[in-house]
Design a protein around this motif. Structure first.
Motif, short mmCIF file in Angstrom:
data_model
loop_
_atom_site.label_atom_id
_atom_site.label_comp_id
_atom_site.label_asym_id
_atom_site.label_seq_id
_atom_site.Cartn_x
_atom_site.Cartn_y
_atom_site.Cartn_z
N ILE A 33 36.64 55.19 5.70
CA ILE A 33 37.10 55.34 4.47
C ILE A 33 36.42 53.46 4.74
O ILE A 33 35.64 53.38 3.50
N ALA A 34 37.07 52.51 4.98
CA ALA A 34 37.17 50.82 5.21
C ALA A 34 36.06 50.46 5.16
O ALA A 34 35.51 49.97 4.74
N ALA A 35 35.90 51.25 6.38
CA ALA A 35 33.77 50.67 6.35
C ALA A 35 33.05 50.91 5.57
O ALA A 35 31.74 50.26 5.15
N VAL A 36 33.60 52.08 5.23
CA VAL A 36 32.09 52.32 4.00
C VAL A 36 31.60 51.84 2.79
O VAL A 36 31.18 51.29 2.17
N GLY A 37 33.36 51.57 2.11
CA GLY A 37 34.23 50.54 1.30
C GLY A 37 33.85 49.36 1.62
O GLY A 37 32.82 49.19 0.39
N VAL B 192 23.29 49.99 4.29
CA VAL B 192 23.03 50.66 3.21
C VAL B 192 22.96 52.14 4.81
O VAL B 192 22.92 52.81 4.82
N LEU B 193 22.74 51.76 6.21
CA LEU B 193 22.76 52.34 7.35
C LEU B 193 24.50 52.97 7.40
O LEU B 193 24.36 53.91 8.12
N ILE B 194 25.34 52.27 7.27
CA ILE B 194 26.62 52.96 7.65
C ILE B 194 26.86 54.15 6.24
O ILE B 194 27.56 54.92 6.91
N ILE B 195 26.29 52.92 4.65
CA ILE B 195 26.93 54.73 4.01
C ILE B 195 25.61 55.87 4.42
O ILE B 195 26.87 57.38 4.54
N GLU C 155 25.15 53.47 14.70
CA GLU C 155 26.35 52.87 15.33
C GLU C 155 26.22 51.40 16.53
O GLU C 155 26.10 50.42 15.83
N VAL C 156 25.47 51.73 16.98
CA VAL C 156 24.41 50.36 17.84
C VAL C 156 24.13 50.03 17.21
O VAL C 156 23.89 49.08 17.70
N TYR C 157 22.99 50.25 16.09
CA TYR C 157 22.34 49.47 15.58
C TYR C 157 23.39 48.66 15.00
O TYR C 157 22.88 47.49 14.38
N VAL C 158 23.96 48.86 14.09
CA VAL C 158 25.28 48.70 12.96
C VAL C 158 25.77 47.37 14.12
O VAL C 158 25.73 46.50 13.20
N MET C 159 25.73 47.42 15.31
CA MET C 159 26.60 46.51 16.27
C MET C 159 25.05 45.46 16.14
O MET C 159 25.76 44.28 16.69
#
Length: 836
Positions: free
Chosen positions: A172-176, A210-213, A259-263
């Protein structure tokens, strides 16, 4: 004259200073404070996760070792992966973005400072909840991927519930935080900073947000489905009742591979800032790097089956995902060639940040080569569940994120603290980390090819891999020593390091134009940008509108916190956003969420009801504090030129509301697609529609009523009505009508569920219908909450613009309600008729 300027500066900075002491710890909302907390907390979790890894490597140092039991090893393995993936990597990156983006973009804070600190509290409480499992001796042991059915009610105890609740709070924190980043990058850039002049870090964090959402919401939904299976007895993953265990893997890896690419992408962005500065040359092929970032983010959403090659999927599916998994390496290669070209044409300085950047390039390229290998379905089937995959994974993750993070920390530490880190300690730590890493993980390629399985706590001496495993363990401890030296150097520099000049590296982006560390307001005078390397440009060709905004905001206003708003494409001056002042309210709903989780875990449900009351009280108090802050008439505009309460996409709330619509839409779409997946794969899925067309249509009609009423109220301002009283009546009537429509929708949803007579424990179809109705109910609650906020605003203010804007935001949330209803109707009534 100098004294007058100093007084003016002090008066201006005073409103941005955080409160002192304990009060400041719980009330501060300033982005540098929140970003620092994110990074410090995440780094602490990183050290804990590293300690867990050392314990596992000690166990594997020799065959037949009894240093750890199988149970303890599984617990450490689960918590190590969970910590590194969920509590360190993403929070640290979002914390770095929270700190840096306003400085790089020329803004005074993030768009929604109180929401920003609320996200941090959710993350902190989620991490504490996860690690409280050690205190009650109920540590999760199903792996950080929590595959069903091992994580289901049949095989896992309450420890799995702790994992699910803690993980959900962190997500929830990550999306926020992603919502904050999207709005910040699109709307709070300095005048003149058009999209083609944005820093690479800003482009990357926009793509990543955007990728996280899109990718993280499916994990939250998957956690919800699993928790319902465990506590309510639903059948989403029960194959005997129409469910499918593979649904968990699909949902998890729809999150997991992006998530790999989010990192990786933020790590690559750090390198795109470090190399040009320390090579003293502009980044080569900037447009191609931006395109590569966007292409990588988009393509990463279509690679999740990369992790499911041995689950029995059709050969055509494997062929498609093999091609996609290999193709994405082309986009990553564009960035690598851009860095090499920049080094080639520049004059590199082998500083500590540059060494970590070069270490990243070498390590990530090696990981990318093995990535192309495991992307092949045929090769993957041979090395699946062996240490070859462990080696590849760590080469990509540590090479793709940890080396860049260390480069970035050393690079920006003078900006964070105003002090320089010792170079000798930096060189030593780099050598130990680089050598230790490769000594640890390169041999794992060999042990994997020789047949050593991952996720097991011991192995036989006859395998002949004892010496190689001992070498990996020695490398792990060498790397740990390097990390400790690096960490100690940072802490020492923070307290006693040599004072840093404003720009010790000769940087090119805006953050190096501020003081080190920057002032409380970041930018007393808003910068004007005419080049993508603003500190290296030879001149500044600013338009009159740019200079007018700069003059209007120059050490102004001195009554409230305000930052400029600019247009999305060209960053032309457009308006202003009101920045929140310190308050303790954001911590209240975050604490309420923890109480809800604790009540459910302990099965003491009155605690959960208290938690719900705390959440509601916190949100109401938060909303009331917002309206109290906006009581002053001078908050309507800055200098009479730049409106704060602008309608449409000129206001910051419009963007936040549409981001919320995106989140709700992705969540409901995930539930619908999950139901469709189960329908296609289940042999006994009911083919009949829900059979309550009148009630279902009534729900949709009420959603339209709520939307229309909110829109009607948002369009009434003083000047369009005969009197202010007329506008006031319209606003109150609109909120009452919309709230009544929402209440009626909730009643109808309950009636539909009762009339349907479906037992969610009997079949996955029943479970899906229950969850779709519940999702609509949650969306309605959000919409009604927005209308309540509008009512609070209307009752507190004499002017009309503020409640009209709140009703506009409520109207946008009602769009999400209507979309949720439409998708649910398609799933429960339309598809059963047209799909056989």
């Amino acid at each position: 004259m100098a004294q007058e300027v100093m007084v003016s500066t002090e008066e201006f900075e005073r409103i941005y200073d955080k409160p002192p002491g304990v009060r400041g710890f719980f009330t501060s909302v300033q982005h540098k404070v929140v970003g620092t907390r994110y990074m410090v907390t995440a780094f602490a979790f990183f050290l804990i996760g590293g300690l867990e890894a050392l314990l596992m490597r000690t166990q594997l140092a020799q065959p037949g070792n009894d240093f750890l039991s199988a149970e303890s090893y599984n617990e450490l393995f689960t918590m190590h992966g969970t910590t590194m993936m969920f509590l360190f990597a993403i929070p640290f990156i979002e914390g770095l973005a929270t700190y840096l983006l306003p400085l790089q973009l020329g803004a005074r804070d993030m768009p929604f400072p109180r929401y920003n600190v609320f996200n941090y509290w959710c993350y902190l409480f989620g991490g504490i909840l996860l690690y409280s499992s050690f205190l009650v001796d109920m540590v999760p042991d199903t792996g950080w991927f929590a595959y069903v059915p091992l994580s289901g009610p049949e095989f896992a105890d309450k420890s799995m519930d702790i994992w699910l609740f803690g993980l959900t709070l962190a997500e929830i924190a990550a999306v926020g935080a992603a919502i904050e980043i999207i709005v910040a990058v699109l709307k709070s850039r300095a005048p003149g900073m058009s999209l083609d002049k944005m820093p690479i870090f800003a482009w990357t964090m926009l793509s990543v947000a955007v990728l996280i959402i899109v990718a993280f919401i499916p994990l939250i939904v998957a956690s919800l489905l699993l928790e319902f299976d465990r506590t309510v007895g639903t059948a989403f993953f029960n194959q005997d009742a129409g469910g499918d265990p593979l649904l968990w893997q699909h949902l998890f890896w729809i999150f997991g591979h992006p998530e790999v690419y989010v990192m990786f992408l933020p790590g690559a962005a750090i390198i795109s800032h470090v190399i040009p500065v320390h090579a003293r040359h502009r980044l080569v092929a900037y447009p191609f790097v931006v395109v590569a970032i966007i292409v990588t983010a988009v393509m990463s959403l279509g690679l999740w089956v990369h992790h499911m090659y041995v689950t029995g999927l059709p050969p055509l599916t494997l062929t498609f995902f093999t091609a996609a998994s290999m193709s994405i390496s082309l986009a990553s290669g564009v960035q690598i060639f851009a860095w090499i070209a920049t080094l080639w044409v520049g004059r590199p300085r082998f500083t500590v940040p540059m060494l970590f950047a070069l270490g990243f390039i070498f390590t990530f390229v090696a990981g990318g080569i093995t990535g192309v290998m495991v992307a092949s379905a045929s090769f993957n089937s041979q090395v699946h569940d062996t240490y070859f995959v462990v080696a590849h994974f760590h080469y990509v993750i540590i090479g793709g994120m940890l080396f860049p993070v260390f480069a970035g920390l050393y690079h920006w530490w003078p900006k964070f603290t105003g002090r320089m880190v010792n170079d000798v300690a930096g060189y030593i730590s780099f050598a130990l980390i680089f050598v230790g890493f490769h000594v640890t993980f390169f041999p794992m390629h060999l042990t994997g090819l020789w047949g050593m399985l991952r996720r097991v706590y011991t192995y036989d001496r006859e395998m002949g891999v004892g010496t190689v495993n001992l070498l990996s363990t020695v490398g792990a401890f060498v790397m740990a020593v390097g990390v400790l030296i690096f960490s100690a150097a940072l802490v020492y520099a923070w307290q006693r390091g040599r004072l840093s000049p404003r720009d010790p590296w000769g940087g090119d982006t805006l953050e190096w134009a501020t003081e080190s560390p920057s002032s409380s307001s970041n930018w007393p005078t808003i910068p004007i940008v005419a080049d993508r390397h603003p500190l290296w440009e030879t001149g500044q060709n600013a338009s009159d509108s740019h200079r007018q905004m700069q003059e209007t905001f120059d050490h102004k206003p001195t009554e409230v916190r305000v930052s400029p708003l600019t247009t999305v494409l060209s960053a032309a001056p457009e308006g202003a956003m009101r920045l929140a002042s310190p308050t303790f309210w954001p911590v209240i709903p975050a604490a309420g969420l923890v109480l809800i989780a604790l009540g459910l875990l302990l099965e003491v449900y009155w605690i959960s009801f208290v938690g719900i009351a705390v959440v509601i009280a916190g949100l109401v108090g938060w909303s009331r504090r917002i309206e109290m802050d906006n009581d002053e008439e001078h908050t309507a505009s800055v200098g009479g030129i730049y409106p704060i309460e602008a309608r449409g996409n000129g206001g910051i709330g419009w963007w936040g509301a549409y981001c919320a619509v995106g989140v709700l839409t992705v969540a409901v779409a995930t539930i619908v697609l999950s139901a469709f997946f189960l329908q296609v794969n289940a042999g006994n899925w009911p083919q009949e529609p829900l059979g309550l067309p009148v009630l279902t249509a009534g729900v949709g009609l009420l959603a339209v009523v709520g939307l229309v009423a909110s829109r009607w109220g948002s369009r009434h301002l003083m000047g369009r009505e005969r009197t202010a009283v007329g506008a006031r009546k319209v606003h109150l009537a609109a909120t009452v009508i919309a709230a009544a429509a929402g209440a009626a929708m909730l009643v109808l949803l309950v009636v539909i569920w009762v009339r349907a007579g479906l037992d969610p424990t009997e079949h996955a179809y029943n479970s899906s219908v229950m969850l779709l109705l519940a999702a609509q109910g949650v969306a309605v609650l959000f919409a009604v909450g927005a209308n309540v906020a509008a009512a609070i605003s209307r009752l507190r203010h004499t002017r009309d613009s503020r409640p009209a804007l709140q009703l506009q935001n409520a109207m946008i949330v009602w769009i999400a309600v209507l979309v949720a209803w439409a998708m649910s109707w398609v799933s429960t009534d339309l598809l059963p008729v047209v799909v056989i």
